[in-house]
Design an enzyme around this catalytic site. Structure first.
Site, PDB file in Angstrom:
ATOM      1  N   LYS A  22       1.129  -1.480   0.130  1.00  0.00           N
ATOM      2  CA  LYS A  22       0.027   0.556   0.242  1.00  0.00           C
ATOM      3  C   LYS A  22       0.474   0.859  -0.039  1.00  0.00           C
ATOM      4  CE  LYS A  22      -2.834   0.465   3.484  1.00  0.00           C
ATOM      5  NZ  LYS A  22      -2.947   2.116   4.705  1.00  0.00           N
ATOM      6  N   SER A  23       2.045   1.328   1.068  1.00  0.00           N
ATOM      7  CA  SER A  23       3.075   2.423   1.161  1.00  0.00           C
ATOM      8  C   SER A  23       3.358   3.144  -0.153  1.00  0.00           C
ATOM      9  CB  SER A  23       3.383   2.368   2.492  1.00  0.00           C
ATOM     10  OG  SER A  23       3.005   1.942   3.320  1.00  0.00           O
ATOM     11  N   ARG A  27       2.612   6.170  -3.063  1.00  0.00           N
ATOM     12  CA  ARG A  27       4.289   6.893  -3.245  1.00  0.00           C
ATOM     13  C   ARG A  27       4.541   6.357  -5.000  1.00  0.00           C
ATOM     14  NH1 ARG A  27       4.370   5.578   1.547  1.00  0.00           N
ATOM     15  NH2 ARG A  27       5.351   7.144   2.914  1.00  0.00           N
ATOM     16  N   SER A 167       7.620   9.484  12.051  1.00  0.00           N
ATOM     17  CA  SER A 167       6.467   8.939  11.050  1.00  0.00           C
ATOM     18  C   SER A 167       7.368   9.139   9.715  1.00  0.00           C
ATOM     19  CB  SER A 167       5.474  10.465  11.118  1.00  0.00           C
ATOM     20  OG  SER A 167       4.709  10.532  10.591  1.00  0.00           O
ATOM     21  N   ASP A 318       2.099  -1.139  12.093  1.00  0.00           N
ATOM     22  CA  ASP A 318       1.322  -1.291  11.780  1.00  0.00           C
ATOM     23  C   ASP A 318       0.445  -3.083  11.652  1.00  0.00           C
ATOM     24  OD1 ASP A 318       0.516   1.310  10.333  1.00  0.00           O
ATOM     25  OD2 ASP A 318       0.841   0.611   8.123  1.00  0.00           O
TER      26      ASP A 318
HETATM   27  C1  S3P Z   1       2.658   4.555   5.960  1.00  0.00           C
HETATM   28  C2  S3P Z   1       3.536   5.851   7.562  1.00  0.00           C
HETATM   29  C3  S3P Z   1       2.868   4.815   8.761  1.00  0.00           C
HETATM   30  C4  S3P Z   1       2.319   4.034   8.715  1.00  0.00           C
HETATM   31  C5  S3P Z   1       1.048   3.536   7.785  1.00  0.00           C
HETATM   32  C6  S3P Z   1       1.214   4.127   6.218  1.00  0.00           C
HETATM   33  C7  S3P Z   1       3.774   5.795   5.104  1.00  0.00           C
HETATM   34  O1  S3P Z   1       2.185   6.564   9.609  1.00  0.00           O
HETATM   35  O2  S3P Z   1       1.565   3.345  10.168  1.00  0.00           O
HETATM   36  O3  S3P Z   1      -0.033   2.265   7.948  1.00  0.00           O
HETATM   37  O4  S3P Z   1       3.549   4.893   4.047  1.00  0.00           O
HETATM   38  O5  S3P Z   1       4.267   6.797   4.783  1.00  0.00           O
HETATM   39  P1  S3P Z   1       3.154   7.455  10.404  1.00  0.00           P
HETATM   40  O6  S3P Z   1       3.743   7.817   9.585  1.00  0.00           O
HETATM   41  O7  S3P Z   1       1.583   7.566  10.586  1.00  0.00           O
HETATM   42  O8  S3P Z   1       3.535   6.206  11.080  1.00  0.00           O
END
Ligand code: S3P
Length: 437
Positions: A22-23, A27, A167, A318
């Protein structure tokens, strides 16, 4: 309202692939959208969260085609090529989309408004707005929450910023704004967080310098379209890693999973608990994207409770919902502290998991920044409220493998935000799961 019904027990096993990360999918869309030339994404996660990003980019004038559900072709708008959307951009349930778009849109010549679903409208956005404002952005939140209004036409300048919390979303928002800023932006992290943005910016030809815990990016660099292969999402694989620890007597193999070390804290935690998980490296996905990929083979193991090192919390952030399920099945006590961030995810995951564990007769104590669990007695049956949180819903589905009676999980529609096809895959490996409603 959608719900799962899970009959207890049964073994799991076999070989399966999980959907794309997903991340990385978010991006790839965003960087492809502002790059020059075309970008091809393979293994794209066609989940509601990522489709919210895709739709928003289209509203901003980016031309995007999807020859198949998991393939995306983007005709990048190039620097200065986005145009203002005619309506608020709806991020759905996706915190990543909202915070990254804040950075992407902060330096644009047009105004934007970001909204989301009921869960997202409650989540804190000042953590991204504060550093962006110090770069010259004009951003308004409402008591710290969405809607987020971004004024166009601000000239951004570089900053030197120490993140107060680890974060990746805030770090990435700053990096995206830094691309449109004058000067060299420097970000210092209190602890490592996922580094997909840094890796992928490199794949698009942007130089990102790393000096210890600092990341530096010179503004004004242009992105060149590229090809991104998205590996399987470790956070989706996590549910089946725990399922395998609980019930894969003959082994369960998860293929083509992203094993970026900034994501695999759960692997280490499970191994500390005594899990039998074998990692077979496959090399990097999408060459330039430099994301390591592996097959993970897990066997049923006798887990024991552990004290979770705080340094691993951001690297498993997560995965805590399903980690708590593993902890409830481990002999002895497990303690997680320093996990305050779990309270501001799609739900308050500490409270949501504690409430569910209480329902299933697991001895536990909810702490301000964590959870204590005494495991080893299995789960009772009962009805769980996922509070609309995809990861809470999937975690309690896995608990059924060690339950004495049926488990119902309510409000599960949001599983589609990260893991479309979860029920089918879960059935395929052996869970006795039915979706109703
Ligand atoms: C993510 C970062 C994390 C994670 C989220 C996805 C990302 O959040 O919990 O599910 O894709 O950058 P935080 O940046 O708030 O820690």
């Amino acid at each position: 309202m959608k719900r799962y019904l899970l009959e207890p027990g049964r073994a799991v096993g076999g070989t399966l692939g999980v959907p794309g990360d997903k991340s990385i999918s978010h991006r790839a869309l965003m960087l492809g959208g502002i790059a020059h030339g075309s970008t091809e994404i393979e293994g794209f996660l066609a989940s509601e969260d990522c489709l919210a990003t895709l739709t928003a980019l289209k509203s901003l004038g980016v031309r995007i085609a999807r020859p198949t559900p998991h393939q995306v072709r983007i005709q990048g708008a190039g620097a200065g090529g986005l145009r203002g959307a005619s309506a608020p951009l709806d991020m759905g349930n996706a915190g990543t989309a909202m915070r990254l778009f804040m950075g992407l849109l902060a330096g644009q010549p047009f105004d934007s408004t970001l909204i989301g679903d009921a869960s997202l409208m409650r989540r804190p956005m000042e953590r991204a707005a504060i550093p962006l404002r110090s770069m010259g952005a004009r951003i308004t939140t409402h008591e710290g929450r969405p809607p987020v209004e971004i004024k166009g036409g601000s000239r951004l300048h570089a900053i030197d910023y120490e993140l107060p919390v680890a974060s990746a979303q805030v770090k990435s928002a700053i990096l995206l704004a830094a691309l449109a800023s004058e000067g060299c932006t420097r970000i210092v992290e209190p602890a490592p967080s996922r580094d997909h943005s840094e890796r992928m910016l490199g794949a698009f030809g942007v130089e990102v310098l790393r000096e210890g815990s600092a990341i530096a990016l010179e503004g004004g660099q242009t992105l060149e379209g590229t090809r991104i292969e998205v590996p399987g999402d470790f956070s989706s694989a996590a549910f089946f890693l725990v399922a395998g620890c609980l019930a894969a007597e003959r082994g369960l193999t998860l293929t083509n999973v992203g094993v970026n070390p900034t994501r695999t804290g759960l692997l280490e935690l499970l191994q500390q608990m005594g899990a039998d998980i074998r990692v077979q490296r496959r090399g990097a996905a999408g060459r330039a994207a430099a994301e390591p990929v592996a097959d993970l083979e897990v066997h049923a193991s006798a887990l024991k409770g552990i004290k979770v090192p705080e340094s691993l919390v951001p690297l498993a952030i997560d995965e805590f919902p399903v980690f708590f399920i593993a902890a409830a099945c481990a002999q002895g006590e497990t303690l997680v502290r320093g996990a305050l961030e779990l309270r501001v995810k799609e739900s308050d995951r500490l409270a949501a998991m504690a409430a569910g564990l209480a329902r299933l007769d697991v001895e536990h104590e909810l702490l301000p920044d964590g959870l204590w669990i005494r495991g080893g007695s299995g789960f009772g049956g009962g009805s769980i409220d996922s509070l609309g949180d995809h990861r809470v819903a999937m975690a309690f589905a896995i608990a059924s493998l060690k339950a004495r009676a049926a488990i119902e999980v309510r409000d599960v529609a949001n599983v589609a935000t990260s893991f479309p096809g979860f029920v089918e895959i879960a059935r395929q490996v052996g869970l006795n799961i039915t979706e109703l409603g």
